[in-house]
Design an enzyme around this catalytic site. Structure first.
Site, PDB file in Angstrom:
ATOM      1  CD  GLU A 161      -2.965  -1.166   2.258  1.00 40.22           C
ATOM      2  OE1 GLU A 161      -2.739  -0.552   3.298  1.00 40.22           O
ATOM      3  OE2 GLU A 161      -4.026  -1.792   2.030  1.00 40.22           O
ATOM      4  CG  ASP A 190      -7.820  -4.830   4.901  1.00 42.48           C
ATOM      5  OD1 ASP A 190      -7.328  -5.051   6.011  1.00 42.48           O
ATOM      6  OD2 ASP A 190      -7.828  -3.709   4.368  1.00 42.48           O
ATOM      7  CD  GLU A 232      -9.898  -0.709   7.810  1.00 43.87           C
ATOM      8  OE1 GLU A 232      -9.035  -1.275   8.502  1.00 43.87           O
ATOM      9  OE2 GLU A 232      -9.717  -0.365   6.634  1.00 43.87           O
TER      10      GLU A 232
HETATM   11  C1  GCV Z   1      -2.700   1.000   8.321  1.00 42.45           C
HETATM   12  C2  GCV Z   1      -6.130  -1.669   5.371  1.00 42.45           C
HETATM   13  C3  GCV Z   1      -6.549  -0.390   6.010  1.00 42.45           C
HETATM   14  C4  GCV Z   1      -5.390   0.581   6.099  1.00 42.45           C
HETATM   15  C5  GCV Z   1      -4.279  -0.096   6.895  1.00 42.45           C
HETATM   16  C6  GCV Z   1      -3.905  -1.381   6.182  1.00 42.45           C
HETATM   17  C7  GCV Z   1      -2.871  -2.166   6.941  1.00 42.45           C
HETATM   18  O1  GCV Z   1      -5.828  -1.473   4.044  1.00 42.45           O
HETATM   19  O2  GCV Z   1      -7.601   0.151   5.305  1.00 42.45           O
HETATM   20  O3  GCV Z   1      -5.835   1.745   6.736  1.00 42.45           O
HETATM   21  O4  GCV Z   1      -3.175   0.744   7.018  1.00 42.45           O
HETATM   22  O5  GCV Z   1      -5.031  -2.200   6.054  1.00 42.45           O
HETATM   23  O6  GCV Z   1      -3.272  -3.061   7.667  1.00 42.45           O
HETATM   24  O7  GCV Z   1      -1.691  -1.881   6.818  1.00 42.45           O
END
Ligand code: GCV
Length: 879
Positions: A315, A394, A422
């Site tokens: 990411e 996720d 989340e």
């Molecule tokens: C901290 C997902 C979340 C991101 C998070 C990522 C991760 O994509 O939406 O906010 O980033 O996981 O676990 O690194």
């Protein structure tokens, strides 16, 4: 042996006063499950001595003593005295006072209490409790002072829940790593945090006052958590400067008394960004030396530092792939630097390409964990732990178990779960996640055809690993009750309990939490336990069905429905829904081959439609909408039904909670009530969005005729309007009939309709949109008489303003028990958010004179309305 000094201290005098004043504060949730409210039957513990004697001079022993004194004094309403560092400091010392609660070392206990009762030392954080009524002695022994602390909390928990004190009780944590991660940024924001700003940081620095951080460590210790990584895995690039490290040491200081180790997330580019090197290649000797020096510096400041968490090549974070190196190359450099200090590296298995080609039917994000890590098995240093998210995507409402757990046989592992909700309602919906985690932990991966449940893999038993364990992303904030929803704290509590003992029954965990948080009234406990135990199921049933993922807006804030956001982009959360069918074909035979990453027995089970479970079907297979599930229903009918059932179950939380009104303090009652009302309304937004979308794409009607037919609903755009304008809602399925109305007039607008209802008592629901920063005002009247007025001032997720009318902002106000008859005129008046605004040319326009100010609709909240629904009294407007 633990040492103890000879000083003697009795702090009995002020104890009762202190304990009582502690509980005099309002019930704002800050005490969480450590409320220590006087129990209704203190006589059960009449034999428990009021004298607490501590052997040992460590800070954790001190905290154990103070906590016992504070808790027991308050719970039992009598004075408990505390004597610290009593001179009983040698193994040979036989002196053991009667009529006392005695805290001594495990080693001492082995020598002086019948050996077969105490047994061999089970591990550094274990503890032992024995209760002997006759000499009136309660004996607590930890192998290490943190064990004393865990034992003290255990005892307090038993008393608070009015359980009998066990004659003998031994407890050992399942694994050495039982950590929480906080995704806090140095500027004080929290990624995916839903309860206010960071308790650790503000304005680029560690907070001056760290009271909350200390209180948080106490809460963590009370459920056996022993590590806390305080910063975002998307780490600030300057995190490791000496200036910051000195500040982090202050956090370490407030954690230490509670046995909680401080850990940090680091960015692998730090040798460049902080160290000024021209590379961060892990195999470059300059880089290796830089990490070694930096780690040594950390340990001079924080001697009990826990270690690093690493997110890399994921990411947008840079990583070893930039230099053609592997995660093992990178992790090992950090691990070697940490090893002499007993620190660990938690290297995240969450490495994937978020620019996948969605046209490619073989592309599959779910494959990434095994594809990136399996070939590295055995190549990591011993103090590297691969931190693996429970599912391959996720934290969705349901995913299959990550196959990576079964693929790493020579590498320690930790499971990563998310307490912060989340994808599961962001602490505005009640979802008790331990139900999900237990399902994951109990899943048997059948490695080599042998029993290998996930809980035994991550605790190192299956593959004989020396370390491993549990990590949960929690993201508490500055809001008094830590996570916003009073019910959400049950997730943190449950996480700690499962990490300590993954075999602890869910019923016991939730019942203890409920008793500690809400009291020991049987009706309260029965009701809340039942609500929490079904809540994951309920949430799943009105969000993403059959393993499709949560179906939230993945390009936005992951909160409300946003179905197609998952499709046709590089993020790889596709469910591939079209007019003919839905689901990702991940079979070995015709799909991405992902199923082949599981051990043989699981792979066979998932590959075959005959054996693939209904609740994971669409994760693994692409099927037509009229496909018959094992349940006997067609897929699409099952989707419709489960969404109606789920929304109804969510609506029932409101009357269930109301049945406890007289038994709950008003502050928490009202807050929780408002959240259940909200959830009931938002579950309908979810239900309608998903059902209407599937109805639209499949063209198949609901056999029960509900989808698309809302006889009790009056669309706002169909009402007689005074000033309101019709607008589109995007995506269409998040607004009823895809439309809403907005008022751009500072004087306000009206919607009116003449009712043709039979005379009777009804519930009236107004579905409107609440934008985060704007505050519109609504007034509902019948025949000119006001029946309700309210402001749209809720602090709904997302934490960042979402200015749109959509599935995140759509919300509902229900006015109950309204008497109506045919011919009644219903009017809704909406006044948009108004702010005084500087107005150039005010005089020319004749507005508010020379000051150049006027009231203007502002902040993009134009008193938006979706529809009004009028149905008979009841928990939900029926269809
Ligand atoms: C901290 C997902 C979340 C991101 C998070 C990522 C991760 O994509 O939406 O906010 O980033 O996981 O676990 O690194």
């Amino acid at each position: 042996m633990r040492c103890s000094s000879v000083w003697f201290k009795s702090v009995a005098g002020l104890a009762l006063l202190f304990a009582l004043s502690m509980n005099a504060h309002a019930e704002d949730g800050s005490a969480a499950w450590l409320r220590y409210v006087p129990i209704s039957h203190p006589e059960i513990y009449k034999d428990l001595p009021s004298r607490i004697v501590i052997d040992g001079d460590s800070v954790s022993d001190h905290m154990a003593g103070v906590e016992l004194q504070r808790g027991l004094t308050s719970l039992l309403g009598r004075n408990f005295t505390l004597e610290e560092n009593r001179p009983m400091h040698t193994v040979g010392d036989l002196w053991l006072p009667n009529n006392a609660i005695v805290v001594r070392s495990f080693e001492w206990a082995q020598h002086h209490i019948t050996a077969d009762r105490v047994g061999p030392p089970p591990g550094p954080e274990s503890y032992y409790i024995s209760w002997n009524e006759q000499p009136g002695r309660l004996f607590i022994a930890g192998e290490h002072p943190t064990g004393d602390l865990f034992a003290a909390f255990h005892l307090l928990e038993e008393v608070a829940a009015q359980q009998p004190i066990p004659r003998t009780y031994r407890s050992t944590p399942s694994a050495p790593v039982r950590w929480v991660d906080e995704w806090d940024n140095l500027n004080g924001t929290i990624e995916r945090g839903y309860a206010g700003p960071s308790i650790f940081f503000e304005n680029g620095h560690v907070r001056q006052v760290l009271t909350r951080a200390g209180e948080y460590a106490r809460l963590l210790a009370s459920v056996g958590i022993n590590g806390c990584n305080v910063n975002n895995v998307n780490a600030d690039l300057d995190l490791l400067t000496t200036e910051h490290l000195k500040e982090f040491a202050r956090i370490g200081d407030v954690f230490r008394p509670w046995g909680v180790k401080l850990a940090l997330s680091v960015d692998l580019t730090s040798p460049q960004t902080v160290g000024g090197l021209d590379t961060f290649d892990p195999l470059d000797p300059k880089v290796t030396a830089w990490w070694q020096k930096k780690v040594d510096e950390i340990y001079t400041l924080i001697p009990d530092f826990g270690g690093f968490t690493v997110k890399a090549d994921s990411e947008g974070r840079k990583g070893p792939s930039q230099y053609g190196r592997t995660p093992a190359d990178a992790a090992n450099v950090l691990a070697r630097a940490l090893a002499p200090h007993h620190g660990v590296v938690l290297y995240r298995g969450f490495v994937y390409n978020n620019h996948l080609d969605w046209h490619d039917l073989k592309a599959d994000r779910a494959r990434a964990g095994v594809d990136n890590f399996a070939s590295l098995d055995g190549k990591f240093e011993k103090n590297v732990i691969i931190q693996i998210k429970e599912g391959p995507i996720d934290f969705q409402a349901r995913e299959p178990i990550s196959p990576l757990f079964a693929a790493l046989r020579h590498t320690p592992q930790a499971i990563e779960v998310q307490t912060t909700q989340e994808y599961t309602g962001q602490q505005r919906h009640m979802v008790w996640l331990p139900s999900m985690w237990k399902w994951v932990l109990d899943t048997d991966m059948r490695v080599d055809g042998r029993p290998s449940p996930v809980k035994e893999i991550v605790t190192g038993k299956t593959f004989n690993q020396p370390t491993g364990g549990f990590v949960s992303v929690v993201n508490v904030g500055m809001e008094p009750n830590w996570l916003h929803h009073p019910m959400a704290m049950a997730n943190l509590y449950g996480y700690g309990k499962l990490a300590w003992n993954p075999d602890e029954p869910l019923e016991k965990i939730i019942d203890t939490w409920t008793r500690l948080t809400w009291g020991n009234d049987p009706q309260v406990d029965r009701t809340i336990d039942a609500m929490q135990l079904k809540s994951w199921d309920v949430y799943e049933s009105y969000t993403g069905p059959n393993g499709m993922g949560t179906l939230t807006n993945i390009l936005g804030y992951h909160f409300g429905p946003g179905i197609e956001s998952a499709e046709r982009n590089g993020w790889g959360q596709w469910f591939r829904g079209d007019k003919d069918g839905v689901g990702m074909d991940r079979t070995v035979a015709t799909g991405t081959g992902y199923i082949g990453q599981y051990p043989k027995e699981l792979a066979e089970r998932y590959e075959s439609l005959a054996t693939c479970p209904d609740d994971l079907l669409l994760f693994f297979h692409h099927v037509p909408y009229d496909y018959k599930l094992h349940s006997g229903k067609t897929l699409v009918q099952s989707i419709y039904d489960s969404h109606y059932e789920g929304a109804l179950a969510a609506a029932e939380y409101v009357p269930q909670w109301e049945s406890l009104k007289d038994k709950i303090d008003p502050e928490r009652y009202e807050k929780t009530h408002a959240l259940f009302e909200y959830q009931a309304g938002h579950a309908i937004v979810w239900r309608d969005a998903i059902n209407n979308w599937f109805h639209h794409i499949s063209g198949i009607d609901d056999a029960l005729g509900r989808v698309g037919h809302d006889p009790n609903r009056i669309e706002a755009e169909a009402m007689k309007t005074g000033g309101y304008q019709t607008v589109d809602v995007v995506p269409w399925e998040t607004g009823s009939a895809g439309k809403a109305v907005e008022c751009h007039d500072a004087k306000g607008c009206t919607l009116t309709t003449t009712l043709e209802k039979l005379a009777g008592t009804y519930d009236i629901a107004v579905q409107y949109f609440d934008i985060w920063r704007g505050v519109s005002t609504y007034t509902l009247s019948v025949n000119g008489a006001e029946i309700s007025t309210w402001k749209s001032d809720d602090t709904l997720p997302p934490a960042q303003p979402d200015p749109r009318l959509d599935g995140q902002t759509s919300t509902r106000r229900t006015i109950r028990h309204v008497a109506l008859k045919p011919g009644d005129v219903l009017e809704l008046k909406g006044l948009p958010d108004l702010r005084l605004e500087l107005f150039h040319g005010a005089q020319a326009a004749g507005l508010m004179g020379a000051q150049g100010l006027r009231m203007q609709p502002n902040l993009q909240e134009y008193a938006p309305v979706d529809y009004i629904e009028i149905g008979p009294d009841g928990p939900i407007t029926p269809q």
